[in-house]
Design a protein around this motif. Structure first.
Motif, PDB file in Angstrom:
ATOM      1  N   LEU B 111       0.848   9.207  -4.468  1.00  0.00           N
ATOM      2  CA  LEU B 111      -0.591   9.350  -4.280  1.00  0.00           C
ATOM      3  C   LEU B 111      -1.110   8.373  -3.224  1.00  0.00           C
ATOM      4  O   LEU B 111      -1.917   8.738  -2.367  1.00  0.00           O
ATOM      5  CB  LEU B 111      -1.268   9.069  -5.625  1.00  0.00           C
ATOM      6  CG  LEU B 111      -2.742   9.351  -5.665  1.00  0.00           C
ATOM      7  CD1 LEU B 111      -2.994  10.820  -5.471  1.00  0.00           C
ATOM      8  CD2 LEU B 111      -3.294   8.884  -6.989  1.00  0.00           C
ATOM      9  N   THR B 112      -0.631   7.127  -3.284  1.00  0.00           N
ATOM     10  CA  THR B 112      -1.011   6.135  -2.278  1.00  0.00           C
ATOM     11  C   THR B 112      -0.592   6.619  -0.895  1.00  0.00           C
ATOM     12  O   THR B 112      -1.348   6.545   0.077  1.00  0.00           O
ATOM     13  CB  THR B 112      -0.314   4.795  -2.583  1.00  0.00           C
ATOM     14  OG1 THR B 112      -0.808   4.292  -3.817  1.00  0.00           O
ATOM     15  CG2 THR B 112      -0.570   3.775  -1.497  1.00  0.00           C
ATOM     16  N   GLN B 113       0.629   7.127  -0.840  1.00  0.00           N
ATOM     17  CA  GLN B 113       1.162   7.581   0.436  1.00  0.00           C
ATOM     18  C   GLN B 113       0.276   8.686   1.020  1.00  0.00           C
ATOM     19  O   GLN B 113      -0.105   8.650   2.185  1.00  0.00           O
ATOM     20  CB  GLN B 113       2.603   8.093   0.223  1.00  0.00           C
ATOM     21  CG  GLN B 113       3.355   8.353   1.511  1.00  0.00           C
ATOM     22  CD  GLN B 113       3.837   7.070   2.163  1.00  0.00           C
ATOM     23  OE1 GLN B 113       3.757   5.995   1.575  1.00  0.00           O
ATOM     24  NE2 GLN B 113       4.339   7.163   3.376  1.00  0.00           N
ATOM     25  N   MET B 115      -2.813   9.458   0.246  1.00  0.00           N
ATOM     26  CA  MET B 115      -4.148   8.942   0.587  1.00  0.00           C
ATOM     27  C   MET B 115      -4.103   8.288   1.973  1.00  0.00           C
ATOM     28  O   MET B 115      -5.028   8.474   2.777  1.00  0.00           O
ATOM     29  CB  MET B 115      -4.599   7.913  -0.449  1.00  0.00           C
ATOM     30  CG  MET B 115      -5.056   8.517  -1.755  1.00  0.00           C
ATOM     31  SD  MET B 115      -6.676   9.312  -1.583  1.00  0.00           S
ATOM     32  CE  MET B 115      -7.217   9.361  -3.287  1.00  0.00           C
ATOM     33  N   GLU B 116      -3.063   7.530   2.236  1.00  0.00           N
ATOM     34  CA  GLU B 116      -2.974   6.870   3.544  1.00  0.00           C
ATOM     35  C   GLU B 116      -2.759   7.895   4.653  1.00  0.00           C
ATOM     36  O   GLU B 116      -3.267   7.737   5.765  1.00  0.00           O
ATOM     37  CB  GLU B 116      -1.855   5.820   3.535  1.00  0.00           C
ATOM     38  CG  GLU B 116      -2.215   4.622   2.659  1.00  0.00           C
ATOM     39  CD  GLU B 116      -1.251   3.444   2.798  1.00  0.00           C
ATOM     40  OE1 GLU B 116      -0.431   3.437   3.742  1.00  0.00           O
ATOM     41  OE2 GLU B 116      -1.328   2.541   1.950  1.00  0.00           O
ATOM     42  N   VAL B 119      -6.180   9.424   5.308  1.00  0.00           N
ATOM     43  CA  VAL B 119      -7.039   8.487   6.043  1.00  0.00           C
ATOM     44  C   VAL B 119      -6.600   8.412   7.507  1.00  0.00           C
ATOM     45  O   VAL B 119      -7.435   8.398   8.420  1.00  0.00           O
ATOM     46  CB  VAL B 119      -7.018   7.093   5.374  1.00  0.00           C
ATOM     47  CG1 VAL B 119      -7.712   6.072   6.267  1.00  0.00           C
ATOM     48  CG2 VAL B 119      -7.695   7.144   4.007  1.00  0.00           C
ATOM     49  N   ALA B 120      -5.287   8.401   7.728  1.00  0.00           N
ATOM     50  CA  ALA B 120      -4.791   8.312   9.105  1.00  0.00           C
ATOM     51  C   ALA B 120      -5.319   9.475   9.946  1.00  0.00           C
ATOM     52  O   ALA B 120      -5.761   9.301  11.081  1.00  0.00           O
ATOM     53  CB  ALA B 120      -3.268   8.292   9.110  1.00  0.00           C
ATOM     54  N   ALA B 123      -9.269   9.209  10.269  1.00  0.00           N
ATOM     55  CA  ALA B 123      -9.647   8.065  11.104  1.00  0.00           C
ATOM     56  C   ALA B 123      -9.489   8.446  12.577  1.00  0.00           C
ATOM     57  O   ALA B 123     -10.318   8.107  13.428  1.00  0.00           O
ATOM     58  CB  ALA B 123      -8.797   6.851  10.758  1.00  0.00           C
ATOM     59  N   GLU B 350       7.679   2.537   4.754  1.00  0.00           N
ATOM     60  CA  GLU B 350       7.422   3.902   5.237  1.00  0.00           C
ATOM     61  C   GLU B 350       5.913   4.123   5.358  1.00  0.00           C
ATOM     62  O   GLU B 350       5.330   4.962   4.670  1.00  0.00           O
ATOM     63  CB  GLU B 350       8.034   4.936   4.286  1.00  0.00           C
ATOM     64  CG  GLU B 350       9.551   4.929   4.325  1.00  0.00           C
ATOM     65  CD  GLU B 350      10.187   5.849   3.285  1.00  0.00           C
ATOM     66  OE1 GLU B 350      11.342   6.227   3.486  1.00  0.00           O
ATOM     67  OE2 GLU B 350       9.532   6.187   2.274  1.00  0.00           O
ATOM     68  N   VAL B 351       5.294   3.405   6.217  1.00  0.00           N
ATOM     69  CA  VAL B 351       3.843   3.501   6.391  1.00  0.00           C
ATOM     70  C   VAL B 351       3.546   4.723   7.262  1.00  0.00           C
ATOM     71  O   VAL B 351       4.084   4.850   8.350  1.00  0.00           O
ATOM     72  CB  VAL B 351       3.298   2.233   7.065  1.00  0.00           C
ATOM     73  CG1 VAL B 351       1.785   2.318   7.217  1.00  0.00           C
ATOM     74  CG2 VAL B 351       3.687   1.001   6.260  1.00  0.00           C
ATOM     75  N   PRO B 352       2.710   5.639   6.759  1.00  0.00           N
ATOM     76  CA  PRO B 352       2.453   6.846   7.557  1.00  0.00           C
ATOM     77  C   PRO B 352       1.654   6.532   8.827  1.00  0.00           C
ATOM     78  O   PRO B 352       0.657   5.813   8.760  1.00  0.00           O
ATOM     79  CB  PRO B 352       1.640   7.738   6.620  1.00  0.00           C
ATOM     80  CG  PRO B 352       1.094   6.835   5.581  1.00  0.00           C
ATOM     81  CD  PRO B 352       2.006   5.653   5.473  1.00  0.00           C
TER      82      PRO B 352
END
Lengths: 800, 360
Positions: B111-113, B115-116, B119-120, B123, B350-352
């Motif tokens: 879920l965090t992944q 959501m990010e 946002v990416a 944004a 693994e930051v999207p």
């Protein structure tokens, strides 16, 4: 909202194939949930003629029948007493699934005679309860034709998911109107014929409301039909009601249900013989109750509206009638009610009583006021047709007429909202087909569309009928040219950073409920009444959480019950200090249990072990370091009462800025949470961490580095066991600020070789010369100052 | 000079047979040391006639050079052997397992992944991220959003209520993140472009509903944005999010109290077994609701609907995560089963990013 295809075609003259009808329904906003083909259930059953039925040679009660089912004559053995030569019935060949018996028919030999199928009873086809005899069809029923088609049981049932704004579509007629507007055929809903009454209705109606309550029942129409015969309703009506999941009761009741679904106009019928005196429509009185048609008794209060006679409450207005005055096969004289009710009041009453009925469903959406009286006529007409009798004149209390809403509608609104023109001629034609009157820059809304209230709603009517696809796809222009600016706030960035940092410490991210049990909330400083849910879905999900830790502990326990004993979880999420809009905080917390040390998990040849308080401290410090505040945080021994008093610490930036805590959970807290310890945890409130100072430049401060070699010295102190490492470090630093750049603690020892009640703490001190290399004498002097300083502050002595 | 030949033979043999550096050193001292055999020969040269000295000197010196060379060679061999022996002694069982660092074993919740990722994307389109409290007033959650009191649309929301406070106000757990739109419009002047991710609550608990779930809503308010722009934003988002060059989308008219016209959006997909492919197939999956902001909402939030207009949408973040990453059961999201997190979670680094592809 369910209806059948043939029912729709009563109202819509169309040759469109069913697939197109279904597509169009969804396209105009009447989303088709399912389409059932009921004939699938009757697969294999055919109309058959009994060519010959003769006595079974070996059984008195059986007959051997030769059956014409369209092909070669077939022999079956039949036990029904009504089986006879020349009759027509329903035949199922070998291999047919019999729904009423839940078996697939096999070839059989009965008392020595071959049987290659079955002549069926109504019960076997689930068409009724009769299992005594076989179904008898008229003589002209064509042998060999599928029974479902011949009997009209192949009428597809369409189920539409209605949005709550469309009371008009709670009737088949309204659905047909939308389809006709979308060009799928011509609307042919007949207008009800006005019924001329022959006599006055002997029952009077009184609307007994204060003037301010008049909205509760704007109108109430009533008519008596005397001398009716209330048997079963005709097959066609029963078939339709059954197809949409209603149980036929008797003709009078079935007529009310039929009109409810046909026109979205709920009605009620009273047995005149059981009504005493006049009918009064009024608020219920507190403490009254009524036995409703569903056989249940409902306690009423003054917020609800009822219909009462001289004896008491006979009906819950707009929701459900009373058992006492209901119609049955003995009813001879019937009162037909067609009324208008206040949608909000009906919704409120329905919710309060927990009653969901087809009437409530419609009244709370708002039924068409202009159809109130025609609805009564339509029902009367059906009663006269199906049950006979003689109608009275209709009496109407109140006034159902209401002015149609006018909306200013400059046609340019279409383009303004949807970004493209739909030709005015086309748009206005759509509105007209939907029943709107168009002219002079305004539209008049039809009485059946209470949902259309503003210009945008008119645009919506045009758009949905013309087709949403008519709107193009047009890029949204950027507000500013170039590379988009950053959008995240400091807290949003810190929330993300916290998650990635904690995961990098080998913690697994959990997302747990925002509500926890009252017990857990109270243990962690919450549980106040303002944060208790009035309607929790479970007793252990009753209170908004004051901390993330109870939820994480519960998650650890769930894993333990699956034999996953070593668990290290974190969560970054909201906690609640109160119910005010500024009482919510963003917290980060981690919980470790079992062999999940920060240095490595599980049993391992290279070492490891069960978690302790320092694992929690390391997690907390790593997070604070990532947030850029680790170097200024103070660690004060001890923490909140849910922690082990000797194995916990408070994290703060001064006594008034507590940012969090770490420690081992108190054993009694573990016990209360039904969790097996030791469990270590930390929690940091991200909002409470100081924000970095705003800087005018992105440039980093200049690096200060000396060309002179630093000097390191090890010093072991013996101190009282109560002296804390931080006190010694702090004292050593304070004693020689100009030279000391770093102090580490590299050994702590307590035990053999040291006096009872004392411990040894060894530190390594780094001295950094500033201007020139230090002489031995200068180094010795600095060290002596440090030793003296530590001794003075802590009573520790240098170990010999 | 046969004895010189013998000496040569003996010395070279001794060098060759020296088994370690100490033995080799003994041979060197025996030959080239002060009293060594070759040194002794060199010392005798002084007593010889110049002619003899010349002849013998050259021979002895040649022998000396030869021996020194042999010594060096042998020393190298012995040193190498000694190093090899040392390395052999130092050998370790490298098949012993090591522990992975936290960047390998830690996990980020899907879920965090997601959501990010969301946002990416937004944004990049110029949307800010707005947030608000989970505990909301009835006014912000319903009334300002054009849910009339008692309207059946409120029933659709299965609301959690808190106990009434001292003033009799009964707060709710927000049933959608739309109140954040209200808060934004009340405090900011258009143009507004925000997304509102967050937790939402409804009293539902079955196979496909959990009492807590996550939404991302979006809001655009300015003087010109149309439903055509809304379609573009959602199509652009779906393509970026599902990382497919083409996504079939279907806009259906629908109803929400806070938008008019309102639509629901389905995306085209093919399901086979547990696998879902987007951009192909005959199935349609509902993923979001949207529409033009209802003029009453604009008015309620202090924005003149005759001047300003805009659109809004809302989608279930949990559902998007399930669809994209093939997570079968919503209830698992909130259960924290270690096996589930380890399997479906993402590694900490693994930051999207849009530059690298959302899912790497």
């Amino acid at each position: 909202m369910k209806f059948t295809l043939s029912w729709l075609k009563d109202h819509l003259d169309t040759s469109a194939p069913i697939a197109e009808i279904i597509d169009t329904l969804t396209r105009v906003g009447l989303e088709v949930e399912s389409v059932e083909d009921p004939s699938a259930k009757y697969d294999g059953f055919v109309v058959a003629r009994v060519i010959e039925a003769r006595q079974h040679p070996n059984a008195d009660r059986l007959k051997v029948c030769i059956v014409d089912a369209g092909g070669e004559p077939v022999q079956v053995v039949c036990g029904a007493s009504n089986a006879r030569t020349g009759m027509s019935g329903v035949f199922s060949p070998v291999g047919t699934y019999i729904p009423g018996k839940k078996i697939t028919l096999a070839k059989g030999v009965i008392r020595g005679a071959d049987s290659n199928g079955m002549l069926c009873s109504a019960a076997e086809l689930e068409l009724g309860d009769d299992h005594e005899g076989i179904i008898e069809l008229p003589d002209d029923a064509p042998a060999g034709v599928p029974y479902a088609r011949w009997a009209g049981l192949d009428d597809p049932v369409i189920d539409v998911a209605l949005t709550p704004n469309r009371p008009d579509a709670t009737g088949v007629a309204g659905i047909a109107r939308d389809l006709a507007a979308a060009g799928l055929g011509t609307l042919r809903t007949p207008a009800p014929k006005p019924v001329e009454g022959a006599f006055d209705c002997p029952t009077r109606v009184h609307l007994d409301f204060a003037p301010s309550d008049a909205r509760l029942c704007p109108a109430f129409a009533l008519r008596l039909v005397r001398g009716v015969t209330n048997g079963p309703s005709p097959d066609w009506m029963q078939r339709r009601l059954r197809a949409i999941g209603l149980r036929p009761i008797n003709a009078l009741v079935d007529i009310t249900n039929y009109v409810t679904f046909d026109r979205g106009r709920p009605l009620h019928v009273f047995d005149f013989a059981k009504v005493e005196g006049d009918l009064t429509v009024r608020r219920a009185r507190h403490g009254q109750s009524v036995l409703a048609l569903d056989g249940k008794s409902y306690a009423l209060d003054q917020s609800m509206v009822v219909i009462a006679d001289a004896k008491g409450v006979e009906s819950i207005a707009g929701i459900m009638g009373g058992e006492h005055s209901g119609c049955d096969e003995n009813t001879r004289d019937v009162l037909i009610e067609s009324a208008l009710w206040d949608p909000t009041n009906i919704a409120h009453t329905g919710r309060k009583l927990g009653i969901v009925t087809d009437a409530r469903y419609r009244f709370e959406r708002g039924v068409d006021p202009e159809f109130c009286l025609p609805g009564c006529d339509l029902a009367t007409g059906l009663v006269l047709e199906l049950c006979g009798g003689e109608p009275s004149r209709m009496i109407v209390a109140g006034d159902p007429s209401a002015p149609r809403r006018a909306i200013e509608f400059p046609y340019g609104e279409v383009r303004r909202l949807i970004g493209v023109d739909i030709p005015r001629e086309e748009g206005e034609a759509i509105l007209t087909r939907l029943g709107f009157s168009v002219g002079d820059g305004q539209v008049l809304v039809p009485s059946w569309r209470p949902d259309v209230q503003v210009k945008a709603d008119v645009v919506e009517q045009i758009l949905r009928i013309a087709g949403v696809d008519r709107a193009p796809t047009t890029p949204l222009p950027r507000l500013d040219e170039g590379v988009p600016a950053p959008v995240l706030t400091l807290l949003q960035k810190r929330t993300r950073l916290a998650r990635r940092t904690l995961a990098a410490l080998s913690l697994r991210e959990a997302v747990t409920w925002s509500f926890i049990s009252k017990t857990a909330a109270e243990l962690f400083g919450g549980g106040q009444p303002s944060l208790a849910l009035a309607n929790p879905i479970a007793s252990d999900l009753s209170d908004m959480r004051p901390s993330l830790v109870p939820g994480l502990v519960a998650a650890v326990e769930r894993n333990a019950r699956r034999a996953l004993n070593a668990v290290a979880l974190f969560e970054v999420g909201q906690i609640f200090l109160g119910s005010g809009e500024n009482d919510q905080r963003m917290a980060a917390a981690a919980v470790r249990r079992g062999m999940t040390k920060a240095s490595g998990e599980g049993r391992h040849w290279s070492g490891g072990g069960v978690v302790d308080v320092f694992d929690a401290k390391r997690d907390a410090m790593a997070l604070l370091d990532a947030l850029g505040v680790a170097n200024t945080v103070q660690v004060v021994p001890g923490g909140p009462p849910f922690l082990h008093p000797g194995r916990s610490g408070t994290l703060q930036f001064g006594p008034k800025t507590i940012v969090g805590w770490f420690g081992q959970l108190h054993p009694s807290v573990c016990e209360a949470l039904d969790a097996e310890g030791p469990i270590v945890a930390f929690e940091v409130t991200l909002d409470a961490a100081p924000a970095p100072k705003a800087k005018p430049t992105r440039a980093k401060p200049k690096l200060q580095r000396s060309d002179l070699m630093p000097v390191e010295r090890d010093l072991a102190f013996v101190a009282d066991a109560s002296v804390r490492a931080a006190e010694i470090v702090k004292a050593a630093l304070a004693a020689e600020r100009s030279l000391v750049t770093e102090i580490g603690v590299f050994d702590v020892y307590q035990g053999k070789g040291l006096p009872e009640g004392s411990k040894s703490i060894a530190i390594n001190v780094t001295l950094q010369p500033r201007e020139r290399t230090l002489t031995d004498a200068e180094i010795d002097a600095a060290i002596a100052k440090i030793v003296a300083g530590v001794s003075k502050k802590t009573g520790a002595t240098l170990r010999g | 000079m046969s004895d010189l030949a013998a000496l040569q033979r003996e010395t070279l043999a001794a060098i060759e047979s020296a088994s370690d550096e100490a033995a080799l050193e003994a041979v060197r001292v025996g030959a080239l040391g002060k009293k060594g055999s070759i040194s002794a020969r060199l010392a005798t040269l002084g007593k010889l006639s110049p002619d003899e000295r010349k002849m013998h000197g050259a021979a002895i010196n040649a022998l000396k050079d030869q021996v020194m060379e042999a010594l060096a060679a042998r020393r190298a061999v012995l040193k190498k052997a000694a190093l090899e022996a040392q390395l052999e002694r130092e050998a370790q069982d490298v098949t012993l397992p090591v522990r992975l660092p936290g960047v390998g074993t830690g996990r980020i919740h899907p879920l965090t992944q997601v959501m990010e990722e969301i946002v990416a994307i937004f944004a990049e389109m110029g949307f800010c991220v707005a947030e608000g409290p989970d505990i909301e007033s009835d006014d912000y959650n319903f009334t300002k959003l054009n849910f009339p009191p008692g309207h059946p649309a409120r029933d659709m929301h299965d609301t959690f209520f808190l106990r009434p406070d001292a003033h009799g106000e009964r707060k709710v757990l927000r049933t959608h993140t739309s109140p954040v739109q209200v808060r934004t419009m009340l405090t900011q002047k258009p143009p507004i472009r925000i997304i509102c991710p967050g937790r939402t609550y409804r009293t539902d608990f079955d196979q496909t509903h959990t009492p807590m779930f996550h939404q991302v809503e979006g809001l655009v308010v300015d003087q010109s944005s149309t439903l055509a722009n809304l379609k573009w934003v959602l199509e652009a988002f779906c393509k970026a999010f599902f990382e497919a060059p083409h996504i079939g989308m279907r806009f259906r008219p629908s109803f929400f109290p806070f938008t008019s016209p309102s639509m629901e959006v389905d995306i085209q997909c093919r399901r086979s077994g547990g696998d879902i492919r987007f951009g192909e197939g005959d199935d349609w999956l509902e993923i979001l609701g949207c529409g033009m902001v209802h003029p009453n909402v604009l008015t309620n939030c202090g924005t003149d609907p005759e001047v300003y207009q805009g659109f809004a949408w809302g989608m279930g973040a949990d559902r998007l995560a399930m669809l994209k990453y093939g997570l079968p059961d919503l209830r698992d999201f909130f259960d924290a089963d270690l096996r589930w997190i380890d399997h479906y979670g993402f590694k900490p680094l693994e930051v999207p990013t849009l530059a690298g592809g959302l899912s790497g």
